[in-house]
Structure formats: C-alpha cells, structure tokens
Design an enzyme around this catalytic site. Structure first.
Site, PDB file in Angstrom:
ATOM      1  N   ASP A 299      45.868  35.113  48.269  1.00  0.00           N
ATOM      2  CA  ASP A 299      45.113  35.908  47.298  1.00  0.00           C
ATOM      3  C   ASP A 299      43.774  36.258  47.943  1.00  0.00           C
ATOM      4  O   ASP A 299      42.929  35.387  48.158  1.00  0.00           O
ATOM      5  CB  ASP A 299      44.932  35.081  46.017  1.00  0.00           C
ATOM      6  CG  ASP A 299      44.201  35.832  44.912  1.00  0.00           C
ATOM      7  OD1 ASP A 299      43.484  36.801  45.207  1.00  0.00           O
ATOM      8  OD2 ASP A 299      44.337  35.410  43.740  1.00  0.00           O
TER       9      ASP A 299
ATOM     10  N   LYS B 267      38.538  43.402  40.663  1.00  0.00           N
ATOM     11  CA  LYS B 267      37.293  42.839  41.190  1.00  0.00           C
ATOM     12  C   LYS B 267      36.675  43.792  42.219  1.00  0.00           C
ATOM     13  O   LYS B 267      36.374  44.908  41.888  1.00  0.00           O
ATOM     14  CB  LYS B 267      37.582  41.448  41.756  1.00  0.00           C
ATOM     15  CG  LYS B 267      38.462  40.575  40.841  1.00  0.00           C
ATOM     16  CD  LYS B 267      37.820  40.231  39.500  1.00  0.00           C
ATOM     17  CE  LYS B 267      38.821  39.684  38.481  1.00  0.00           C
ATOM     18  NZ  LYS B 267      39.633  38.564  38.922  1.00  0.00           N
TER      19      LYS B 267
ATOM     20  N   ARG C 241      57.829  55.103  36.982  1.00  0.00           N
ATOM     21  CA  ARG C 241      57.917  53.646  37.216  1.00  0.00           C
ATOM     22  C   ARG C 241      58.322  53.383  38.662  1.00  0.00           C
ATOM     23  O   ARG C 241      57.816  52.478  39.316  1.00  0.00           O
ATOM     24  CB  ARG C 241      58.892  52.987  36.238  1.00  0.00           C
ATOM     25  CG  ARG C 241      59.242  51.553  36.618  1.00  0.00           C
ATOM     26  CD  ARG C 241      59.745  50.687  35.464  1.00  0.00           C
ATOM     27  NE  ARG C 241      60.725  51.333  34.622  1.00  0.00           N
ATOM     28  CZ  ARG C 241      61.983  51.613  34.975  1.00  0.00           C
ATOM     29  NH1 ARG C 241      62.435  51.268  36.173  1.00  0.00           N
ATOM     30  NH2 ARG C 241      62.801  52.232  34.147  1.00  0.00           N
TER      31      ARG C 241
ATOM     32  N   TYR D  23      42.569  29.882  41.288  1.00  0.00           N
ATOM     33  CA  TYR D  23      42.180  30.713  40.137  1.00  0.00           C
ATOM     34  C   TYR D  23      42.920  30.212  38.884  1.00  0.00           C
ATOM     35  O   TYR D  23      44.140  29.969  38.929  1.00  0.00           O
ATOM     36  CB  TYR D  23      42.541  32.173  40.436  1.00  0.00           C
ATOM     37  CG  TYR D  23      42.328  33.102  39.276  1.00  0.00           C
ATOM     38  CD1 TYR D  23      41.048  33.383  38.816  1.00  0.00           C
ATOM     39  CD2 TYR D  23      43.397  33.692  38.623  1.00  0.00           C
ATOM     40  CE1 TYR D  23      40.838  34.226  37.734  1.00  0.00           C
ATOM     41  CE2 TYR D  23      43.206  34.547  37.544  1.00  0.00           C
ATOM     42  CZ  TYR D  23      41.919  34.806  37.108  1.00  0.00           C
ATOM     43  OH  TYR D  23      41.724  35.645  36.041  1.00  0.00           O
TER      44      TYR D  23
HETATM   45  C1  LIG Z   1      40.862  37.961  38.490  1.00  0.00           C
HETATM   46  C2  LIG Z   1      41.687  37.260  39.478  1.00  0.00           C
HETATM   47  C3  LIG Z   1      43.082  37.262  39.399  1.00  0.00           C
HETATM   48  C4  LIG Z   1      43.818  37.922  38.245  1.00  0.00           C
HETATM   49  O1  LIG Z   1      43.668  39.294  38.198  1.00  0.00           O
HETATM   50  P1  LIG Z   1      43.682  40.187  36.857  1.00  0.00           P
HETATM   51  O2  LIG Z   1      43.410  41.553  37.364  1.00  0.00           O
HETATM   52  O3  LIG Z   1      42.621  39.653  35.941  1.00  0.00           O
HETATM   53  O4  LIG Z   1      45.025  40.049  36.243  1.00  0.00           O
HETATM   54  C5  LIG Z   1      43.788  36.610  40.379  1.00  0.00           C
HETATM   55  N1  LIG Z   1      43.178  35.962  41.398  1.00  0.00           N
HETATM   56  C6  LIG Z   1      41.833  35.927  41.498  1.00  0.00           C
HETATM   57  C7  LIG Z   1      41.209  35.193  42.637  1.00  0.00           C
HETATM   58  C8  LIG Z   1      41.041  36.563  40.550  1.00  0.00           C
HETATM   59  O5  LIG Z   1      39.711  36.514  40.656  1.00  0.00           O
END
Ligand SMILES: *Cc1c(COP(=O)(O)O)cnc(C)c1O
Length: 380
Positions: free
Chosen positions: A170, A195, A46, A98
């Site tokens: 982000d 992604k 962890r 998001y």
């Molecule tokens: C998918 C996504 C998230 C969240 O991520 P997870 O891996 O699904 O928890 C946050 N911000 C954006 C822009 C995303 O496309």
C-alpha cells in the site's frame, strides 16, 4: 520521460479526443458498436471507459508498472486484490496497518477463510518463520499509519519471493513520487487515491498497479466482474490532481519536516515519529528506499489525554478530521478516530496510545501552521 512530465501527459493524447488538451469526462454507460459483432475499443463503462483508461495508464507509468486499475475507493481496490485469493489461503500481513485494511481482513475476509497472519515485517526471522507456512502473499504498508514505521520493501520482497509469495504494498502515504515499490521488488501496489494522488480532498478513489501480465489479467477480470471501478467524473478529478503531484509532494515534505523539527524541540511534545528526522530509528532505510517523507507524521504529547484534547479542540488552521494528503492541514487522534475500529487492546499492542496525534501537513505557509500549533499547545 521524467516523473513531472509523465504526471501531466501520460495516458492522454489530444489527437484521440478531438484535440482536447484535458481528458474529457466520458459520462456514458455504453458505447455504440461499429457493426454487428464489431465492438469499438470500449463497449460498456464497467469494463472500460476512456477517462478511466487515461488515469489508469498515467498511474501505471508513474509507478513504473505495466498496468493500472482505478477503483471507486481505496478499500474497493484492496477488496478486489484480496478476491484473487481463495478459502484456505493465508496472507502474511504487517502488524502495523491502516485501520480499514485491518477491518477488511478481520471482519470481511476472515469469514471467507482468507486468513491474515500478523507479523512484524521489520524482523526478518519472524517473516522467514511465517513464510514457512506457505502464505500466498505478504501485505505491507510503508511508512505505516499512524506510527510511521518503515518496512524494508526490497528485503521483504526478496525473502517472500524465495517462498513463492507475492508482495502487495500500500503506497498511499508516499505516492509514486517518493517511493516506487514495484522497483523495490513488490508485485502489486495499492493506493487510496483519495489521499496525495488526488490531493484536494474532493474524491474518494483507489488504484492498483502491477508489472506482470498474469496479475494484470486477474485484477482486470475482477475489476470488471465485481464492478469495483471508479466512475468517469472521479477519474477526471484524480487526473487533474495528479498533474501537480510532484510539486505538492515536495511542498508537503518541506512543510512537514520543518514542523516535525520544530515539534521535536517543543517542551510539550514527548516524541516525534517522522522517518525524515535523524532521530527516527529507521532514518537510514528512509534515505535508501524513499526520496522524501510526504506530509503525514505523528507525535506524542507529554501531558497525556487532557493535553491531547486541549490541542485538538484549539487548533484553528489545522482542521480536526480524518484522512490526509490534501492541500489543507488536518489533525486527528488515531485512538478515537482513524483507528477506532481496532480494539483498545490491539491498539496498545501496536503502540497506538492515547497520547498520539497524527497530522497531515498541507500546503499552507509553514509559519502559520506552527503558530496555530503553538497557540493550541499553550494551554495543553
Ligand atoms: C485511506 C487509506 C486507505 C483506504 O482508502 P479509501 O479511499 O478511504 O477507501 C487505505 N490505505 C491507506 C494507507 C489509507 O490511508
């Protein structure tokens, strides 16, 4: 070293792993001490794990930061960052966000008295007014999902810093290959590595990168204290994915732009929202702040909801699914899918109307993808 080289080599030295060219999966919960009161470089997974460390170091270097942190999911990364704040704190949040992040603010952190103040960050006067209330941070995404609006990261960061607020960006949609927010003035970058960074739709993961030892200390403490870290198997897969990030992003960008240009001329399409198009109202900012637009964009159909349903039901190469950034092309309906956790009222206020479609253009041949859309649009 340049991006493509870092993506393949950063964070890994074969000499530290019996000569293994690929970072091994250290599938262990704990590590033997060297002696009494003498831990090795790792003691418990962890707190730290060699596979995770390789990924964290690689992502830090790709974003141009000092420290990276890998999390179980993108939301775990965001939740960990938000735990830096305390009851009574306000965070100015871009009002085009998001869906999962919106839910995290509204249904989790609002109950803990950490308040999101939604502001259109494209408007400097509105941001300045919001900053006068002494928020602790500004949270943004650029481009936004699914409307593909841009935020001027440099301008927002400069203004936020004048008021002592941190800037959190982000960077999921573009990945560090096309945009490096830390170099534009942001303090913290978050990712859903699910992604583009992993890119193969076989992992959910998250990451945070900072370029400040004080922030690194805080995030590292929270990652360990909260246990939101990624496991070694997932880190291995993301490491494998990131090696081809540059190549994939180039091809996603090429395919998506070709399809966006083609859709722009299609009689059944009302508008295409893609920052790489000259018709995008912030195209000039896109050229200044990013080196490409990635594979995800949106468009509006002229035939209303019936046309939308026909298109979604008849695509064959495009899979009807949420998520984005994988090698395969996906199509989705933000109103009823990715953004369903927002009320219709909030959706409409943002511009997420029922005629809006989002695509994540994969790495298939662009002509096959256009043919698929063409035949699905034929009856729409
Ligand atoms: C998918 C996504 C998230 C969240 O991520 P997870 O891996 O699904 O928890 C946050 N911000 C954006 C822009 C995303 O496309």
């Amino acid at each position: 070293m340049k991006f493509k080289t870092l993506a393949i080599h950063a964070g890994h030295d074969p000499k530290e792993h019996q000569g293994a060219v690929m970072t091994p999966i250290y599938q262990t919960s704990t590590f033997a001490f060297r002696g009494v009161g003498e831990p090795g470089p790792f003691d418990y997974s962890r707190s730290g794990n060699p596979t995770r460390k390789a990924l964290e170091s690689c992502l830090a270097q790709l974003e141009g930061g000092s420290n990276g942190f890998a999390f179980a999911t993108g939301m775990a990364a965001e939740a960990t960052v938000l735990m830096m704040f305390s009851a009574g704190d306000t965070i100015v949040v871009h009002d085009d966000l998001y869906g999962g992040t919106y839910r995290l603010f509204e249904s989790v952190f609002a109950n803990k008295q950490i308040r999101a103040h939604y502001v259109d960050l494209r408007n400097a006067e509105k941001l300045r007014a919001a900053l006068a209330d002494k928020p602790k941070a500004v949270w943004l995404e650029s481009p936004t999902n699914p409307l593909m609006n841009l935020v001027d990261i440099r301008a927002v960061s400069d203004l936020a810093h004048e008021y002592g607020a941190r800037v959190i960006c982000d960077n999921t949609f573009l990945s560090p290959y096309f945009q490096r927010p830390l170099q534009l003035g942001a303090d913290i970058v978050t990712h859903s590595t699910t992604k583009y960074i992993n890119g193969h739709s076989d992992v959910v993961g998250g990451a945070v990168v900072v370029n400040d030892p004080v922030l690194a200390e805080k995030i590292g403490f929270l990652q360990n204290a909260m246990g939101t870290c990624a496991g070694p198997q997932d880190c291995f897969l993301v490491l494998r994915g990131v090696k081809t990030l540059a190549l994939r992003m180039e091809e996603h960008n090429r395919n998506a732009l070709a399809i966006a240009r083609w859709l722009e001329k299609h009689p059944k399409v009302a508008t295409v929202l893609h920052p790489g198009l000259e018709s995008h109202p912030q195209h000039e900012l896109a050229l200044r702040q990013t080196t490409g637009s990635g594979g995800t964009f949106s468009f509006r159909l002229s035939g209303g909801e019936a046309a939308v349903n026909h298109l979604l039901a008849n695509c064959k190469t495009f899979t009807l699914a949420e998520s984005l950034g994988g090698v395969e092309s996906l199509i989705e309906h933000p109103t009823t899918m990715t953004h369903a956790s927002m009320s219709r009222e909030v959706q409409l206020k943002m511009g997420i109307t029922p005629d809006l479609i989002r695509v994540s253009v994969g790495l298939e041949d662009a002509s096959d993808l256009m043919e698929d859309l063409e035949s699905a649009l034929a009856g729409a």
